[in-house]
Design a protein around this motif. Structure first.
Motif, PDB file in Angstrom:
ATOM      1  N   MET A   1       0.838  -1.209   0.000  1.00 14.33           N
ATOM      2  CA  MET A   1       0.000   0.000   0.000  1.00 14.33           C
ATOM      3  C   MET A   1       0.871   1.257   0.000  1.00 14.33           C
ATOM      4  O   MET A   1       1.831   1.362   0.748  1.00 14.33           O
ATOM      5  CB  MET A   1      -0.901   0.019   1.243  1.00 14.33           C
ATOM      6  CG  MET A   1      -1.936  -1.080   1.289  1.00 14.33           C
ATOM      7  SD  MET A   1      -2.944  -0.963   2.806  1.00 14.33           S
ATOM      8  CE  MET A   1      -4.022  -2.382   2.597  1.00 14.33           C
ATOM      9  N   GLU A   2       0.498   2.209  -0.862  1.00 17.69           N
ATOM     10  CA  GLU A   2       1.276   3.446  -0.941  1.00 17.69           C
ATOM     11  C   GLU A   2       1.143   4.274   0.338  1.00 17.69           C
ATOM     12  O   GLU A   2       2.030   5.072   0.669  1.00 17.69           O
ATOM     13  CB  GLU A   2       0.824   4.274  -2.136  1.00 17.69           C
ATOM     14  CG  GLU A   2      -0.639   4.698  -2.095  1.00 17.69           C
ATOM     15  CD  GLU A   2      -1.055   5.517  -3.304  1.00 17.69           C
ATOM     16  OE1 GLU A   2      -2.098   6.193  -3.219  1.00 17.69           O
ATOM     17  OE2 GLU A   2      -0.340   5.498  -4.317  1.00 17.69           O
ATOM     18  N   GLN A   3       0.048   4.045   1.093  1.00 18.89           N
ATOM     19  CA  GLN A   3      -0.142   4.802   2.339  1.00 18.89           C
ATOM     20  C   GLN A   3       0.831   4.380   3.445  1.00 18.89           C
ATOM     21  O   GLN A   3       0.943   5.046   4.460  1.00 18.89           O
ATOM     22  CB  GLN A   3      -1.572   4.619   2.869  1.00 18.89           C
ATOM     23  CG  GLN A   3      -2.658   5.103   1.934  1.00 18.89           C
ATOM     24  CD  GLN A   3      -3.221   3.963   1.104  1.00 18.89           C
ATOM     25  OE1 GLN A   3      -2.491   3.041   0.742  1.00 18.89           O
ATOM     26  NE2 GLN A   3      -4.509   4.032   0.786  1.00 18.89           N
ATOM     27  N   PHE A   4       1.552   3.264   3.205  1.00 19.28           N
ATOM     28  CA  PHE A   4       2.477   2.764   4.228  1.00 19.28           C
ATOM     29  C   PHE A   4       3.542   3.804   4.564  1.00 19.28           C
ATOM     30  O   PHE A   4       3.922   3.973   5.715  1.00 19.28           O
ATOM     31  CB  PHE A   4       3.134   1.463   3.745  1.00 19.28           C
ATOM     32  CG  PHE A   4       4.110   0.874   4.729  1.00 19.28           C
ATOM     33  CD1 PHE A   4       3.658   0.268   5.892  1.00 19.28           C
ATOM     34  CD2 PHE A   4       5.468   0.934   4.501  1.00 19.28           C
ATOM     35  CE1 PHE A   4       4.556  -0.267   6.810  1.00 19.28           C
ATOM     36  CE2 PHE A   4       6.372   0.399   5.412  1.00 19.28           C
ATOM     37  CZ  PHE A   4       5.915  -0.206   6.561  1.00 19.28           C
TER      38      PHE A   4
ATOM     39  N   SER B   1       3.364   7.134   3.034  1.00 12.04           N
ATOM     40  CA  SER B   1       2.820   8.491   2.901  1.00 12.04           C
ATOM     41  C   SER B   1       2.103   8.961   4.149  1.00 12.04           C
ATOM     42  O   SER B   1       1.799  10.148   4.290  1.00 12.04           O
ATOM     43  CB  SER B   1       1.849   8.543   1.711  1.00 12.04           C
ATOM     44  OG  SER B   1       0.727   7.705   1.941  1.00 12.04           O
ATOM     45  N   LEU B   2       1.805   8.032   5.073  1.00 11.53           N
ATOM     46  CA  LEU B   2       1.163   8.370   6.351  1.00 11.53           C
ATOM     47  C   LEU B   2      -0.207   8.998   6.156  1.00 11.53           C
ATOM     48  O   LEU B   2      -0.650   9.818   6.977  1.00 11.53           O
ATOM     49  CB  LEU B   2       2.058   9.320   7.169  1.00 11.53           C
ATOM     50  CG  LEU B   2       3.497   8.846   7.431  1.00 11.53           C
ATOM     51  CD1 LEU B   2       4.263   9.907   8.217  1.00 11.53           C
ATOM     52  CD2 LEU B   2       3.496   7.512   8.157  1.00 11.53           C
ATOM     53  N   THR B   3      -0.908   8.634   5.069  1.00 12.93           N
ATOM     54  CA  THR B   3      -2.223   9.215   4.804  1.00 12.93           C
ATOM     55  C   THR B   3      -3.361   8.331   5.288  1.00 12.93           C
ATOM     56  O   THR B   3      -4.525   8.707   5.177  1.00 12.93           O
ATOM     57  CB  THR B   3      -2.399   9.452   3.287  1.00 12.93           C
ATOM     58  OG1 THR B   3      -2.192   8.213   2.588  1.00 12.93           O
ATOM     59  CG2 THR B   3      -1.401  10.494   2.788  1.00 12.93           C
ATOM     60  N   SER B   4      -3.033   7.165   5.808  1.00 10.87           N
ATOM     61  CA  SER B   4      -4.074   6.248   6.287  1.00 10.87           C
ATOM     62  C   SER B   4      -3.484   5.315   7.336  1.00 10.87           C
ATOM     63  O   SER B   4      -2.297   4.961   7.282  1.00 10.87           O
ATOM     64  CB  SER B   4      -4.652   5.441   5.116  1.00 10.87           C
ATOM     65  OG  SER B   4      -5.508   4.420   5.585  1.00 10.87           O
ATOM     66  N   PHE B   5      -4.343   4.911   8.278  1.00  9.12           N
ATOM     67  CA  PHE B   5      -3.924   3.951   9.304  1.00  9.12           C
ATOM     68  C   PHE B   5      -4.074   2.505   8.831  1.00  9.12           C
ATOM     69  O   PHE B   5      -3.615   1.582   9.497  1.00  9.12           O
ATOM     70  CB  PHE B   5      -4.761   4.142  10.578  1.00  9.12           C
ATOM     71  CG  PHE B   5      -4.428   5.388  11.337  1.00  9.12           C
ATOM     72  CD1 PHE B   5      -3.234   5.486  12.037  1.00  9.12           C
ATOM     73  CD2 PHE B   5      -5.312   6.459  11.354  1.00  9.12           C
ATOM     74  CE1 PHE B   5      -2.924   6.639  12.741  1.00  9.12           C
ATOM     75  CE2 PHE B   5      -5.010   7.616  12.053  1.00  9.12           C
ATOM     76  CZ  PHE B   5      -3.801   7.700  12.750  1.00  9.12           C
TER      77      PHE B   5
END
Length: 484
Positions: A220-223, A225-229
């Motif tokens: 996951m790209e959010q890993f 980017s800190l945009t999602s838990f």
């Protein structure tokens, strides 16, 4: 005469295993170049490129998660028998991919196909370690590892060639004769199953879910980017399941995990080293063609040829490492390989915009050779430490950790790189003025953006080279293993 026949049978067995590793490794990377044709044929819009990437990711996911399970099944029921069953799954999966009519079926078929493809490396390594005498095991591992690397290296070119001459579906139809040939050849080999061992199916289920959660989270790209838990929750669940698994292992007579591995400082050191090597590898694999095609203004084919100068030396390094294993042993061979990688990537981080030969080829060749050199010692220390009835399972873990290192490296590269580029270009004028033609500073601004891009790629290579040099620390604690 009998001695000659025995030696010939061992060589034939090794060639069969290497051929299997080569054929199945092709499918790890074969769709990279065929993906645009697949999207056009299935009428997948470019706006769905993020969903289409799961054609590649699904194979990676299934490959990573199923490998330890397949390896353990091979240890218990016999390597050749499980290998043949896995090849049958791979064949059925290939046919499913070839007849797929929509994206969902294609992704599911690739996932199913990967369950069979995951057997080739761990079972192949275990067979190579078993069928040859102790003094030839290093060379055997080098040949199988080199064959696997060659398959991964040639996969994109093979996929592009078949898609151009026929169409992308023939990439998978052609797997049928390859698989049938391997299944027939495997009947020449015999492997005694470890009937005293059992398969811990409950532990296997826990391991599958835990590894799946972690692998999906890392993709996951959010890993970064800190945009999602979401990815962190998935990793937390996955790690919790692995802790539960370790506790469960103490209650069963034949645990899923080779417990001896995780109590060995040499093996732990080798695993940490392997993760760092995997991260460094994906960084240079992504950076070199991108740098050539973007800031240096080269054609896509030129970037691919640059990358080939690196990848072609990985299997050569693996075979050389196997041949030198009895002389240099584990720790020195690993250290030399890591130094080649680290120094090579740091040297590439100093390339000017107009880099030329021989600097270009020498740097890439040395780096690729280093990646190949570390394959045999890291695999050997794991296989030498584990019990005989856990060899395929143990081999799977060293491969899985490399893939996970590559996954983390790729996610970090994409996320961190975007932020870095914005920082490097934050003080430059709005690039929209390039289109107006009204500013005398346009050429200077373009040059500044190009320089910022080159600096970003240099930073990538510095990070990758730094990881390889940091890996010298854990690799120093790997004890030298004498053959046998």
């Amino acid at each position: 005469m009998k001695s000659g026949n025995y030696r010939a049978s061992k060589i034939i067995g090794l060639m069969i295993v290497a051929l299997g590793a080569f054929f199945t490794s092709l499918d790890q990377t074969v769709v990279v170049t065929a993906l645009p044709d697949m999207m056009r044929d299935l009428k997948i819009p470019i706006s769905d490129i993020d969903q289409s990437s799961w054609i590649i990711t699904a194979y990676l996911l299934g490959y990573t998660v199923s490998m330890p399970i397949v390896g353990r099944l091979g240890d218990v029921f016999g390597y050749c028998r499980i290998y043949q069953i896995a090849l049958l799954i791979f064949l059925v999966g290939s046919v499913m991919v070839a007849v797929s009519g929509n994206l969902g079926l294609l992704i599911g078929s690739r996932l199913f196909q990967s369950l069979g493809g995951s057997a080739a490396i761990p079972i192949g390594m275990a067979l190579a370690f078993t069928i040859l005498p102790v003094e030839r095991r290093g060379l055997a591992l080098g040949i199988v590892g080199g064959a696997a690397e060659a398959g991964s290296m040639l996969g994109p070119a093979y996929g592009a060639l078949i898609a151009e001459l026929l169409n992308w579906r023939w990439i998978f139809w052609l797997n049928i004769p390859q698989v049938l040939l391997l299944m027939v050849l495997l009947t020449r080999l015999y492997n005694q199953p470890h009937r005293t061992s059992r398969v811990d199916y409950i532990g296997g289920g826990i391991l599958t879910v835990g590894l799946s959660m972690i692998t999906v989270a890392l993709c996951m790209e959010q890993f970064f980017s800190l945009t999602s838990f979401t990815p962190y929750i998935a990793i937390l669940i996955g790690m919790t399941l692995l802790i539960v698994l370790f506790k469960h292992q103490s209650k069963v007579s034949s645990p899923m995990l080779p417990v001896q591995l995780f109590s060995s400082s040499s093996v732990i050191s080798a695993m940490v080293t392997q993760i760092l090597v995997g991260a460094a590898l994906i960084i240079i694999l992504v950076t070199i063609p991108l740098m050539a095609h973007t800031v240096m203004g080269k054609d896509t084919s030129v970037g691919a040829l640059w990358l080939l100068r690196l990848t072609i030396f990985i299997p050569l390094g693996a075979i050389t490492g196997g041949a030198l294993f009895n002389v240099l042993k584990v720790r020195p061979l690993t250290l030399i390989g890591l130094i080649f990688i680290g120094v090579g990537m740091l040297a590439a981080s100093t390339w000017p915009m107009d880099v030329r030969d021989p600097e270009l080829t020498v740097t890439l060749a040395a780096t690729g050779f280093g990646f190949g050199l570390v394959i045999v010692p890291l695999m050997h220390v794991v296989l030498d430490t584990c019990p005989a009835d856990y060899r395929a399972s143990a081999a799977s873990w060293i491969v899985v950790l490399r893939v996970m290192g590559m996954t983390v490296g790729l996610a970090g590269l994409s996320t961190w790189g975007v932020g870095q580029y914005q920082d490097l270009t934050g003080d430059l004028a709005n690039p929209a003025i390039w289109l107006t033609g009204l500013s005398d500073q346009t050429a200077d601004i373009i040059a500044a953006y190009t320089e910022a891009g080159l600096k970003l790629f240099h930073h990538f290579l510095i990070i990758g080279g730094g990881m390889a040099l940091i890996a010298l620390i854990p690799s120093w604690f790997i004890k030298t293993v004498d053959p046998g």
